[in-house]
Design an enzyme around this catalytic site. Structure first.
Site, PDB file in Angstrom:
ATOM      1  N   HIS A  31      45.681  43.228  40.843  1.00 47.77           N
ATOM      2  CA  HIS A  31      46.179  43.418  39.471  1.00 47.77           C
ATOM      3  C   HIS A  31      45.883  42.186  38.624  1.00 47.77           C
ATOM      4  O   HIS A  31      45.340  42.289  37.516  1.00 47.77           O
ATOM      5  CB  HIS A  31      47.682  43.684  39.504  1.00 47.77           C
ATOM      6  CG  HIS A  31      48.341  43.712  38.151  1.00 47.77           C
ATOM      7  ND1 HIS A  31      48.627  44.879  37.476  1.00 47.77           N
ATOM      8  CD2 HIS A  31      48.777  42.701  37.336  1.00 47.77           C
ATOM      9  CE1 HIS A  31      49.193  44.592  36.319  1.00 47.77           C
ATOM     10  NE2 HIS A  31      49.302  43.274  36.210  1.00 47.77           N
ATOM     11  N   GLU A  32      46.220  41.024  39.142  1.00 48.00           N
ATOM     12  CA  GLU A  32      46.054  39.802  38.350  1.00 48.00           C
ATOM     13  C   GLU A  32      44.585  39.434  38.177  1.00 48.00           C
ATOM     14  O   GLU A  32      44.178  38.954  37.118  1.00 48.00           O
ATOM     15  CB  GLU A  32      46.830  38.656  39.000  1.00 48.00           C
ATOM     16  CG  GLU A  32      48.340  38.859  39.028  1.00 48.00           C
ATOM     17  CD  GLU A  32      48.977  38.888  37.658  1.00 48.00           C
ATOM     18  OE1 GLU A  32      48.320  38.495  36.682  1.00 48.00           O
ATOM     19  OE2 GLU A  32      50.139  39.304  37.548  1.00 48.00           O
ATOM     20  N   HIS A  41      43.140  41.292  35.351  1.00 45.86           N
ATOM     21  CA  HIS A  41      43.342  40.673  34.032  1.00 45.86           C
ATOM     22  C   HIS A  41      42.227  39.689  33.710  1.00 45.86           C
ATOM     23  O   HIS A  41      41.797  39.571  32.556  1.00 45.86           O
ATOM     24  CB  HIS A  41      44.685  39.942  33.985  1.00 45.86           C
ATOM     25  CG  HIS A  41      45.864  40.855  33.835  1.00 45.86           C
ATOM     26  ND1 HIS A  41      45.880  41.913  32.972  1.00 45.86           N
ATOM     27  CD2 HIS A  41      47.091  40.833  34.448  1.00 45.86           C
ATOM     28  CE1 HIS A  41      47.050  42.526  33.037  1.00 45.86           C
ATOM     29  NE2 HIS A  41      47.797  41.904  33.930  1.00 45.86           N
ATOM     30  N   CYS A  61      47.822  48.705  31.663  1.00 45.23           N
ATOM     31  CA  CYS A  61      47.475  50.104  31.418  1.00 45.23           C
ATOM     32  C   CYS A  61      48.682  50.879  30.908  1.00 45.23           C
ATOM     33  O   CYS A  61      49.783  50.760  31.439  1.00 45.23           O
ATOM     34  CB  CYS A  61      46.957  50.743  32.705  1.00 45.23           C
ATOM     35  SG  CYS A  61      46.459  52.470  32.486  1.00 45.23           S
ATOM     36  N   CYS A 106      48.807  53.671  37.297  1.00 41.52           N
ATOM     37  CA  CYS A 106      47.650  52.801  37.540  1.00 41.52           C
ATOM     38  C   CYS A 106      48.100  51.444  38.070  1.00 41.52           C
ATOM     39  O   CYS A 106      49.194  50.958  37.738  1.00 41.52           O
ATOM     40  CB  CYS A 106      46.902  52.624  36.219  1.00 41.52           C
ATOM     41  SG  CYS A 106      45.457  51.538  36.268  1.00 41.52           S
ATOM     42  N   CYS A 162      40.720  52.580  33.579  1.00 41.14           N
ATOM     43  CA  CYS A 162      40.602  51.210  34.077  1.00 41.14           C
ATOM     44  C   CYS A 162      39.481  51.085  35.100  1.00 41.14           C
ATOM     45  O   CYS A 162      38.836  50.035  35.203  1.00 41.14           O
ATOM     46  CB  CYS A 162      41.931  50.751  34.675  1.00 41.14           C
ATOM     47  SG  CYS A 162      43.230  50.523  33.431  1.00 41.14           S
TER      48      CYS A 162
END
Length: 360
Positions: free
Chosen positions: A254-255, A258, A265, A270, A292
């Site tokens: 996830h990070e 970014h 999202c 997601c 995404c």
């Protein structure tokens, strides 16, 4: 509980765009890839569902943000993408990830392998682990949990200085809790798109972090000086479990997402949804929604089938080492350490269903 519902046309525009150049780009994708991505706006899809909101404390409610569609992602002037010279993701471990050296080493390798599959086509490299003292970061004892925390911003500054020349990004991982500023209780992770750095903590993913019996609590009186890092010498590390590994993989990808320019999202369930607390993070799936996924594919350039197959291989390979690699072990390490992937079973089944759509 409520759901975030968008119309079919809204989701279709978010995925494909109305820009003729981006529409043409989309139409050049493989038929199978488009068949899967189009599930984003199919009301009967059982692969991609709406975001569910459970309380006022959920991220979307408490942190209103403008949604980012594919066109906005593609056109973002601040977005950075890997280049032929910078196609490596570096992972820097801060402190230990396991209560023995061998567990810590294997845990880092499992995360490395997962990142290589998730960001298929990029190289993932491990840097030598460092103790907290090397970072020279500020730290504190959290008033609520009585648990040690290190300053996320200071770690980012440390990582920026260490970033290798061939790095697209460098990310730090730790089992020590993080805080971004004095007024915040904690943060799971923090990343800088501009600098290509990130720091993520897995401390709160242990099964007993929120228990009154959590062994990581410390007494404020123990801290003699803000420069005395000896308090981290015997820092408590939770037991490595399948759930801990799954949560760690979620946060890490996830990070890093970014850093590729993907914002939180707000389209469908997601991985890139924001989360304010562990319960919300657990509801977040391991997969990217089609919108995404198209963003990440645009940035990295992978084939969706190859990427999904790599993720399945990572789950199926339960050995501690990569196939064909033999590693010297010390006497105390004469144990087999299988990768705990039980919690990834549903994720694997979901990927196989996606592959069936793409390869139809």
């Amino acid at each position: 509980m409520q759901t975030v519902q968008h119309s079919e046309q809204t989701l279709k525009t978010a995925l494909i765009s109305k820009n003729p150049a981006l529409v043409s780009q989309y139409e050049k994708l493989d038929d199978g890839e488009r068949r899967l991505l189009n599930k984003a706006f199919k009301p009967d899809s059982d692969l991609f569902g709406p975001i569910t909101l459970h309380s006022e404390s959920d991220w979307i409610i408490s942190h209103p943000e403008a949604p980012q569609d594919f066109e906005e992602f593609f056109s973002d002037p601040s977005r950075k993408a890997p280049s032929p010279e910078k196609r490596s993701i570096y992972i820097q471990c801060i402190g230990s990830l396991g209560n023995t050296r061998i567990i810590s080493e294997e845990y880092i390798k499992w995360l490395k392998g997962y990142c290589e599959a998730f960001f298929y086509g990029l190289t993932v490299k491990l840097l030598e682990p460092v103790p907290v003292s090397v970072t020279r970061c500020s730290f504190r004892v959290n008033d609520n949990t009585q648990n040690l925390q290190i300053h996320a911003g200071h770690i980012l500054r440390f990582l920026k200085k260490k970033k290798p020349r061939d790095a697209f990004c460098i990310v730090g991982i730790t089992m020590i809790d993080l805080y971004p500023r004095d007024s915040w209780n904690f943060v799971f992770g923090q990343a800088s798109l501009t600098d290509g750095v990130g720091i993520f903590s897995f401390a709160r993913y242990g099964s007993d972090f929120y228990s009154s019996h959590y062994e990581g609590k410390v007494n404020k009186l123990q801290i003699v000086s803000s420069s005395d890092y000896s308090i981290f010498d015997n820092y408590y590390i939770p037991e490595v479990t399948s759930i801990l590994l799954l949560r760690s993989c979620k946060t890490l990808t996830h990070e890093i997402g970014h850093i590729f320019g993907l914002r939180h999202c707000q389209w469908l369930a997601c991985l890139m949804q924001g989360s304010n607390h562990l319960e919300e993070a657990d509801r977040r799936p391991l997969n990217l929604c089609p919108i995404c996924l198209r963003k990440l594919q645009c940035a990295v350039g992978f084939n969706i089938i190859d990427r999904y197959q790599a993720l399945v291989r990572w789950i199926d390979d339960e050995s501690a080492d990569s196939p064909g690699v033999r590693r010297e072990r010390s006497r105390e390490d004469h144990v087999t350490l299988p990768k705990p992937v039980e919690a990834f079973k549903e994720w694997k089944e979901w990927i196989i269903r996606c592959l069936a759509v793409v390869q139809k």
